[in-house]
Design a protein around this motif. Structure first.
Motif, PDB file in Angstrom:
ATOM      1  N   PRO A   1     -87.662 -33.757  99.698  1.00 52.80           N
ATOM      2  CA  PRO A   1     -87.236 -33.898  98.152  1.00 52.80           C
ATOM      3  C   PRO A   1     -88.653 -34.483  98.020  1.00 52.80           C
ATOM      4  O   PRO A   1     -90.008 -34.341  98.586  1.00 52.80           O
ATOM      5  CB  PRO A   1     -86.098 -35.236  99.042  1.00 52.80           C
ATOM      6  CG  PRO A   1     -86.221 -35.189 100.912  1.00 52.80           C
ATOM      7  CD  PRO A   1     -87.079 -34.270 101.438  1.00 52.80           C
TER       8      PRO A   1
ATOM      9  N   GLU B   1     -74.542 -38.259  92.229  1.00 49.77           N
ATOM     10  CA  GLU B   1     -75.338 -37.087  92.615  1.00 49.77           C
ATOM     11  C   GLU B   1     -75.870 -38.183  93.625  1.00 49.77           C
ATOM     12  O   GLU B   1     -76.348 -39.636  92.696  1.00 49.77           O
ATOM     13  CB  GLU B   1     -76.321 -36.252  92.042  1.00 49.77           C
ATOM     14  CG  GLU B   1     -75.377 -35.018  91.633  1.00 49.77           C
ATOM     15  CD  GLU B   1     -74.503 -34.042  92.332  1.00 49.77           C
ATOM     16  OE1 GLU B   1     -74.789 -34.086  93.307  1.00 49.77           O
ATOM     17  OE2 GLU B   1     -73.618 -32.983  91.759  1.00 49.77           O
TER      18      GLU B   1
ATOM     19  N   SER C   1     -89.573 -37.393  95.000  1.00 46.71           N
ATOM     20  CA  SER C   1     -89.231 -38.904  93.867  1.00 46.71           C
ATOM     21  C   SER C   1     -90.271 -38.783  92.813  1.00 46.71           C
ATOM     22  O   SER C   1     -91.527 -38.498  93.039  1.00 46.71           O
ATOM     23  CB  SER C   1     -89.979 -39.538  95.013  1.00 46.71           C
ATOM     24  OG  SER C   1     -89.400 -41.271  93.793  1.00 46.71           O
TER      25      SER C   1
ATOM     26  N   ARG D   1     -80.177 -28.396  97.033  1.00 45.61           N
ATOM     27  CA  ARG D   1     -80.717 -30.037  96.281  1.00 45.61           C
ATOM     28  C   ARG D   1     -80.072 -31.266  96.894  1.00 45.61           C
ATOM     29  O   ARG D   1     -80.552 -32.527  97.367  1.00 45.61           O
ATOM     30  CB  ARG D   1     -80.826 -29.849  94.888  1.00 45.61           C
ATOM     31  CG  ARG D   1     -81.763 -28.686  94.127  1.00 45.61           C
ATOM     32  CD  ARG D   1     -81.173 -28.081  92.868  1.00 45.61           C
ATOM     33  NE  ARG D   1     -81.156 -29.371  92.334  1.00 45.61           N
ATOM     34  CZ  ARG D   1     -81.035 -29.463  90.863  1.00 45.61           C
ATOM     35  NH1 ARG D   1     -81.045 -28.323  90.078  1.00 45.61           N
ATOM     36  NH2 ARG D   1     -81.845 -30.530  90.285  1.00 45.61           N
ATOM     37  N   ARG D   2     -78.742 -31.005  96.904  1.00 44.27           N
ATOM     38  CA  ARG D   2     -77.862 -32.457  97.519  1.00 44.27           C
ATOM     39  C   ARG D   2     -78.277 -32.695  98.454  1.00 44.27           C
ATOM     40  O   ARG D   2     -78.799 -33.869  98.784  1.00 44.27           O
ATOM     41  CB  ARG D   2     -76.287 -32.189  97.343  1.00 44.27           C
ATOM     42  CG  ARG D   2     -75.068 -33.166  97.293  1.00 44.27           C
ATOM     43  CD  ARG D   2     -74.399 -33.095  97.339  1.00 44.27           C
ATOM     44  NE  ARG D   2     -73.500 -33.684  96.303  1.00 44.27           N
ATOM     45  CZ  ARG D   2     -72.760 -34.838  95.877  1.00 44.27           C
ATOM     46  NH1 ARG D   2     -73.514 -35.829  97.057  1.00 44.27           N
ATOM     47  NH2 ARG D   2     -73.040 -35.019  94.679  1.00 44.27           N
TER      48      ARG D   2
ATOM     49  N   PHE E   1     -79.392 -39.803  94.377  1.00 49.09           N
ATOM     50  CA  PHE E   1     -80.531 -40.477  93.888  1.00 49.09           C
ATOM     51  C   PHE E   1     -81.486 -41.431  93.616  1.00 49.09           C
ATOM     52  O   PHE E   1     -80.466 -42.956  94.183  1.00 49.09           O
ATOM     53  CB  PHE E   1     -80.391 -40.350  92.125  1.00 49.09           C
ATOM     54  CG  PHE E   1     -81.616 -40.158  91.312  1.00 49.09           C
ATOM     55  CD1 PHE E   1     -82.260 -38.883  91.380  1.00 49.09           C
ATOM     56  CD2 PHE E   1     -82.450 -41.183  91.079  1.00 49.09           C
ATOM     57  CE1 PHE E   1     -83.649 -39.233  90.211  1.00 49.09           C
ATOM     58  CE2 PHE E   1     -83.457 -40.960  90.256  1.00 49.09           C
ATOM     59  CZ  PHE E   1     -84.249 -40.240  90.106  1.00 49.09           C
TER      60      PHE E   1
ATOM     61  N   ALA F   1     -81.590 -34.769  98.585  1.00 45.02           N
ATOM     62  CA  ALA F   1     -81.539 -35.848  97.769  1.00 45.02           C
ATOM     63  C   ALA F   1     -80.801 -36.666  99.060  1.00 45.02           C
ATOM     64  O   ALA F   1     -81.137 -37.828  98.929  1.00 45.02           O
ATOM     65  CB  ALA F   1     -81.090 -35.240  97.121  1.00 45.02           C
TER      66      ALA F   1
ATOM     67  N   ALA G   1     -85.298 -36.216  93.762  1.00 48.77           N
ATOM     68  CA  ALA G   1     -84.488 -37.117  94.664  1.00 48.77           C
ATOM     69  C   ALA G   1     -84.182 -38.685  94.635  1.00 48.77           C
ATOM     70  O   ALA G   1     -83.743 -39.518  95.478  1.00 48.77           O
ATOM     71  CB  ALA G   1     -84.332 -36.596  96.136  1.00 48.77           C
TER      72      ALA G   1
ATOM     73  N   THR H   1     -90.622 -30.094  92.034  1.00 48.67           N
ATOM     74  CA  THR H   1     -89.563 -29.629  93.769  1.00 48.67           C
ATOM     75  C   THR H   1     -88.836 -28.612  93.487  1.00 48.67           C
ATOM     76  O   THR H   1     -89.189 -27.847  94.709  1.00 48.67           O
ATOM     77  CB  THR H   1     -88.096 -31.101  92.307  1.00 48.67           C
ATOM     78  OG1 THR H   1     -88.506 -29.938  90.910  1.00 48.67           O
ATOM     79  CG2 THR H   1     -88.505 -31.560  92.140  1.00 48.67           C
TER      80      THR H   1
ATOM     81  N   LEU I   1     -82.658 -36.330  86.953  1.00 50.72           N
ATOM     82  CA  LEU I   1     -81.994 -35.370  87.637  1.00 50.72           C
ATOM     83  C   LEU I   1     -81.553 -33.899  87.550  1.00 50.72           C
ATOM     84  O   LEU I   1     -82.593 -33.187  88.873  1.00 50.72           O
ATOM     85  CB  LEU I   1     -80.713 -36.002  88.113  1.00 50.72           C
ATOM     86  CG  LEU I   1     -79.244 -35.869  88.626  1.00 50.72           C
ATOM     87  CD1 LEU I   1     -79.931 -36.088  90.308  1.00 50.72           C
ATOM     88  CD2 LEU I   1     -78.271 -36.801  88.117  1.00 50.72           C
TER      89      LEU I   1
END
Length: 283
Positions: free
Chosen positions: A90, A156, A92, A5-6, A158, A9, A119, A84, A114
């Motif tokens: 990703p 994170e 938004s 996920r990171r 974002f 993002a 992301a 998601t 989040l």
């Protein structure tokens, strides 16, 4: 946030650093999967499309929309979480006005977003109150600032987008530029000014705004192409609820043909069962 996920993002954040990209808007997992299959590097949600899919009107002036008609934060973020979880690219989130006036509420909304796996997300300054259609500029900036402080605390990636609806409520271009810059100074990564659809207006926004600009196409159809927008200096292009509205146009036309004529010509252009099964097959 887990490693995958990171990474998603971060990829989304990197898209905002240079060039111009198209970020189409989905309203459920099925629509999002189709956009992903078309090859887009990321997908956004549309609060209008989500509302329509629930049989609700989009967020509007309160006089035209009783509170019980508005999609609440829990329901909206539940849909964001579903999308998601169903995509590899990703996502938004369209967060409307952050589901409350206070900076603290906006910060909480962004924190929940989040946690949903998104992301990025938009926070707009539209109030829904005809007597003051936009939040006072300092308060609007404070709302963005509170969201940024929350994101910084989490550490994170974002993409926080500050949206001003000045043009949509009939305000002047110079106010739209001023508010957009105020939101960028408060911590937004990207400014969003819906209601700009011609090259002159968009060019003026690009020149006046000190950061990446998102514009929305498809509200009424537009002669400008993605290449035109890239040449003007736009960083990100969304389409709002226009794909959802086009889909519902097809549904309404089919319903009227069936009800009024008892014929079935609407089915001539349908996707086949096999095509849809292939699109939605996991893995």
């Amino acid at each position: 946030m887990d490693t995958d996920r990171r990474a998603k993002a971060q990829r989304f954040a990197d898209l905002h650093r240079e060039g111009c990209f198209l970020l189409p808007n989905a309203w459920d997992v099925g629509s999002a999967r189709i956009l992903e299959a078309a090859g887009f590097p990321a997908v956004a949600t549309t609060s209008a499309g989500v509302a329509f899919s629930l049989g609700r009107p989009d967020h509007d002036f309160f006089a035209e929309q009783p509170p019980e008609d508005r999609v609440d934060r829990t329901t909206m973020l539940g849909r964001v979480r579903e999308i998601t979880a169903g995509l590899q690219v990703p996502v938004s989130a369209d967060l409307e006005d952050g589901y409350g006036e206070s900076p603290e509420t906006v910060a909480e909304t962004v924190e929940l977003t989040l946690a949903s796996g998104a992301a990025g997300g938009n926070i707009e300054d539209f109030t829904g109150d005809r007597s003051r259609p936009l939040y006072e500029e300092k308060l609007a900036a404070d709302r963005i600032r509170a969201a940024r402080e929350t994101l910084t605390a989490h550490g994170e990636p974002f993409v926080l987008v500050g949206r001003t609806d000045v043009l949509l409520v009939g305000g002047p271009l110079d106010e739209a530029v001023r508010r957009a810059n105020s939101y960028l100074e408060a911590g937004a990564d990207c400014a969003f000014v819906p209601g700009a659809a011609d090259a002159e207006t968009i060019g003026a926004l690009v020149r006046g705004i000190d950061g990446p600009l998102n514009v929305v196409m498809g509200l009424t159809g537009n002669a400008l192409s993605l290449d035109d927008l890239r040449d003007l200096g736009v960083r990100r292009v969304t389409v709002g609820g226009s794909i959802a509205r086009a889909m519902y146009r097809g549904l309404l036309d089919a319903a009227r043909e069936l009800a009024d004529h008892g014929t079935f010509s609407y089915a001539a252009d349908q996707l086949s069962q096999t095509e849809l099964n292939d699109l939605f097959r996991q893995g």
